[in-house]
Design an enzyme around this catalytic site. Structure first.
Site, short mmCIF file in Angstrom:
data_model
loop_
_atom_site.label_atom_id
_atom_site.label_comp_id
_atom_site.label_asym_id
_atom_site.label_seq_id
_atom_site.Cartn_x
_atom_site.Cartn_y
_atom_site.Cartn_z
N GLU A 183 0.82 -1.22 0.00
CA GLU A 183 0.00 0.00 0.00
C GLU A 183 0.86 1.26 0.00
OE1 GLU A 183 -2.92 -0.17 3.15
OE2 GLU A 183 -4.18 -1.48 1.93
N GLU A 240 -6.58 -7.80 -0.59
CA GLU A 240 -7.11 -7.78 0.79
C GLU A 240 -8.61 -7.51 0.78
OE1 GLU A 240 -5.05 -5.27 3.62
OE2 GLU A 240 -3.11 -5.84 2.78
C1 GAL Z 1 -4.34 -2.65 5.17
C2 GAL Z 1 -2.92 -3.18 5.29
C3 GAL Z 1 -2.91 -4.48 6.08
C4 GAL Z 1 -3.71 -4.32 7.35
C5 GAL Z 1 -5.11 -3.86 7.01
C6 GAL Z 1 -5.99 -3.65 8.21
O1 GAL Z 1 -4.36 -1.34 4.75
O2 GAL Z 1 -2.36 -3.40 4.02
O3 GAL Z 1 -1.58 -4.83 6.36
O4 GAL Z 1 -3.07 -3.41 8.16
O5 GAL Z 1 -5.04 -2.64 6.38
O6 GAL Z 1 -6.15 -4.81 8.91
#
Ligand code: GAL
Length: 853
Positions: free
Chosen positions: A190, A259
């Site tokens: 990110e 994600e």
């Molecule tokens: C995203 C990040 C993950 C984790 C998630 C929240 O932005 O890439 O590593 O932190 O948020 O659980």
């Protein structure tokens, strides 16, 4: 790190390593290539639609891994995803750790052994609510370093670690072209969120990171998430609650969702977030509906931030994440089951999904739409019925209306779509799945007191090994307030916490001596003022002592401290204990390692009296026996204040008894509409975390050493050992429920042929492994009311309900019961829509075995 103490051990280890090696030398797959086009990853020459489940290996124990991977596979995952954790793998610069929970090679191999692929997100900045985002704290000490930008010292260190990981994977033959499971890699994490603040240097860094990664010769594609300017061949991917409609930055790259946040993390004193499974399934179905090709659940299993691995500020020890597999490794129902059904439905569409370069779009209403995937694009057949010889066709019908059920017409048939839902039609005609119709069982997990089983589960029989009460045998030792060793040093002013601790401890003592004259005291009295300690800004916790007496505590993230203090005339010692929660130094007990089996006897423990008053800065220890059985174990620290706990040398994590705000938790959670992490909170007014997972593999049958360091004061006599027991299963399904999806799985879709005429809805119940259904508490085929643990019979009820369900289920680990008149002998009420509701109890087979003695 393994320290070889003598040659005999070394020899033994070499033998073990050899045995391990000879087992794992076999390939997991026939070597295959991974490439991609605009539609999907191309695996061994074929486009694939892939479901991936995130499991961070150090958030579980190696003993838990096989079961987690098996449950992921059973739930429909094709891929397992994990970050790597630099600070776990290289705690000291140049000294690597790939042992125990950090045995990445073993984890990837287990995934391959199960026939699943691997998505390895190397980072090495990973965020992940992990301490320091994965960076080792020593990185700060590299001269001239600036993190995550075009900075030579940083780039050198990052490249060294990324190379180390890629080389290790290659040496172990873990890439696809070597017959291993790794199909995809990630560099950075990110960075797009940050890039702007680094200006031109940020842009240069992105290019450098991409080239560096590609130059390592890993031989599989790389992704960068949330990186719209991902260069060249690197695929930019989406991270969010919803990623349908996401378009990568080049028409030649596929749409990948790295994600999918299926829950969220929690802070001390926070509420517990939940993402409803109907909404999650909707998001996934929409993703594949609109051209997505690989989706990864963040997290499929969240696990535990053991030790001091949780990130900050203030993230709790549990990383349950409301994931489909809970912190203890148990299925979280109905999430796990509903997603399993969803994945099966998507798989039924895979042939058409991968065949079509893009879907055909059809508007079905103001907020309703269809996307149709044809094996051969045949726009002319849209309004005709497929004949058997025609190519595969799959369709997704979406109703994005948040409020209303809408009936749409699609290819001459009408379909009722609940609000905020997608129906999946693998054959463009029959509905295999609707995201808002949950046919999966729910499961109620009880937390049972292993010390006194009668309290919470009268029917639970633990006849053997009723755990000896740890409450009778506590010992304690006080932690000295202030400087306790010769290893302290003197400086002018306050030092930054991490600079001194190097993150080897949460704690750092600062001490100064202050002289108060008669005149000072007189001045304060005359002006009715008292001296105040002011610190402009600090994080995370500060405790203020004068002459060993606690004056006050402050916690927060970069907050100002204004603490009135009282001095007497003469010299006073002002002591500040600064603490990180997320990031000797440290405490004497830590330094002496009094939490370990080997060293604990060296501390001056004394027996703790039952009526001892709560005491600050105190170490406690006790021994306990393991409860029988295989159910996961937690220690209930609800009676304690704040501190850390160890079991048999394993640091089970930080604890803190902070209570969530009273408000902000809805009575019920409405799945409809866009989800955000504040939407479906629970646990208002209750402590955020009281149970702390102790993996079974860390325990022996008896005499387990539990050591607690308590800062504020609490009552160790109330600490207890709990069992996390999935005990109650419920399922409810109406006769008109469609689809009987599980039956579809047996059908051969090769010719695009599906017939559901003979299929009947069925309910499925499944206890955890090692359990069987011991009794059916409720069963009614008819018009039952209520919900799980609260069912009651309605006007219509088949008298055979209980016997039919009991016969099918009792004594089995899982069972299916047909929701049909014939299944129950006859129709209990003609012309009425009938439902089957069941509540079953599961017991562990070991409990039953023991109770027969
Ligand atoms: C995203 C990040 C993950 C984790 C998630 C929240 O932005 O890439 O590593 O932190 O948020 O659980």
């Amino acid at each position: 790190m393994v320290v070889f103490e003598n040659k005999a051990i070394l020899k033994l280890l070499l033998v073990c390593l050899f045995v391990q090696f000879s087992f794992s030398a076999a390939n997991f797959f026939r070597p295959f290539n991974v490439t991609y086009d605009h539609r999907a990853l191309i695996i061994d020459g074929k486009r694939r639609m892939l479901i991936s489940g995130g499991i961070h290996y150090p958030r579980a124990t190696p003993q838990m891994w096989p079961d987690l991977i098996a449950k992921s596979k059973e739930g429909g995952a094709d891929v397992i995803e994990s970050y790597t954790f630099w600070n776990g793998h290289e705690p000291v610069r140049g000294q690597y750790n790939f042992e125990g929970r950090f045995d990445l090679v073993k984890f990837v191999k287990l995934v391959g052994d199960n026939g699943l692929y691997f998505l390895l997100r190397i980072g090495p900045y990973v965020c992940a609510e992990w301490n320091f985002g994965g960076f080792p704290v020593w990185l700060r000490d590299i001269p001239g370093i600036e993190f995550r930008t075009d900075n030579e010292p940083f780039k050198r260190e990052m490249q060294r670690f990324v190379t180390k990981i890629v080389d290790l994977m290659r040496e172990e033959k873990l890439f696809s072209w070597q017959g291993g499971p790794i199909i995809l890699l990630q560099i950075e994490n990110e960075y797009g969120n940050m890039e702007g603040s680094y200006g031109q240097k940020g842009k240069e860094y992105v290019k450098w990171a991409a080239n560096m990664a590609l130059g390592l010769g890993a031989g599989v594609p790389w992704v960068m998430c949330k990186q719209t300017d991902a260069p060249g061949d690197i695929i930019d991917t989406c991270n969010n609650y919803y990623c349908d409609g996401y378009k990568p930055n080049s028409p030649s790259k596929p749409t990948i969702w790295t994600e999918n946040w299926d829950g969220w993390y929690t802070s001390w004193g926070g509420r517990l977030p939940h993402r409803p499974v109907e909404d999650l399934a909707f998001a996934v179905a929409r993703f594949f509906q609109r051209g997505g090709s690989l989706m990864n659940y963040y997290m499929y299993f969240g696990g535990t931030n053991f030790g001091r691995t949780s990130g900050g500020p203030f993230y709790i020890t549990s990383y349950d994440y409301d994931a489909p597999i809970d912190e203890y490794g148990l299925r979280s129902e109905p999430k796990w089951g509903h997603l399993k059904d969803l994945h099966a439905a998507i798989k039924l569409c895979e042939r058409a999904l991968v065949a079509a370069d893009s879907p055909q779009y059809m508007k079905l209403g103001p907020r309703q739409e269809a996307h149709i995937y044809w094996e051969n694009t045949q726009s002319t057949v849209l309004n005709t019925t497929l004949s058997e010889s025609q190519s595969a066709c799959s369709a997704f019908l979406a109703n994005i209306d948040e409020h209303n059920t809408v009936t749409v017409t699609f290819r001459g048939k009408s379909y009722s779509l609940p609000p905020w839902s997608v129906s999946i039609l693998p054959d463009c005609s029959n509905v295999a799945f609707n995201t808002a119709k949950v046919g999966a069982q729910t499961s109620v997990k009880l937390v049972e007191n292993a010390l006194s089983p009668k309290i919470s589960a009268p029917e639970l029989i633990i006849t053997k090994n009723e755990v000896s009460s740890i409450s009778e045998s506590w010992m304690s030792v006080k932690e000295p307030i202030g400087i306790w060793s010769e290893s302290n040093f003197t400086v002018q002013g306050l030092l930054e916490h991490l600079k001194v601790t190097k993150d080897e401890s949460d704690y750092l003592w600062h001490m100064t001596r202050i002289y108060v004259s008669d005149d000072d005291v007189a001045f304060w009295e005359e002006n009715k003022v008292s001296p105040t300690l002011v610190i402009d800004s600090m994080r995370d916790v500060l405790r203020i002592f004068i002459n060993g007496e606690l004056m006050g505590s402050v916690s927060g993230h970069w907050v100002k401290v204004v603490q009135p203090v009282q001095f007497q005339q003469g010299y006073s010692d002002l002591m500040l204990l600064s603490q990180t929660v997320g990031l000797q130094v440290g405490l004497k007990g830590e330094f002496q390692k009094i939490f370990t089996i080997e060293e604990n006897e060296k501390a001056g423990w004394t027996n703790l009296k039952l009526d001892a008053t709560p005491s600050t800065f105190t170490w406690y220890k006790a021994y306990f026996d393991s409860p029988d059985g295989s159910e996961p174990i937690a220690i209930d620290l609800g009676s304690m204040g704040k501190g850390q706990a160890w079991v048999n040398d394993h640091h089970i994590g930080r604890y803190w008894n902070l209570t969530a705000p009273k408000d902000g938790c809805p009575d019920s959670c409405d799945y409809r509409g866009t989800y955000g992490s504040n939407k479906c909170m629970t646990n208002c007014g209750k402590p955020t975390q009281t149970w702390y997972h102790v993996p079974r593999s860390w325990l022996q049958a008896s005499n387990n050493l539990l050591v607690i360091f308590e800062e504020i004061g609490g009552n160790p006599f109330e600490i207890s050992v709990k069992l996390r027991v999935p005990r109650i299963l419920c399922a409810q399904m109406s006769k008109s429920y469609y689809p009987p999806l599980r039956e579809w799985l047996h059908l051969d879709l090769i010719d695009g042929k599906v017939s559901i005429s003979d299929m009947k809805p069925q309910i499925h119940l499944q206890c955890e492994d090692g359990q069987i259904i011991s009794s059916i508490e409720f069963a009614s085929y008819g018009t039952p009311h209520g919900s799980c643990q609260n069912f009651s019979k309605g006007n219509c009820h088949s008298p055979n309900s209980l016997s039919v369900v009991s016969e099918a289920c009792v004594g089995r680990n899982s069972c299916s019961v047909e929701v049909s008149n014939s299944g129950f002998g006859s129709d209990p009420c003609r012309g009425v829509l009938k439902t089957l509701a069941v509540e079953a109890r599961c017991v562990s087979t070991s409990t039953i075995g023991v109770s027969q003695f």
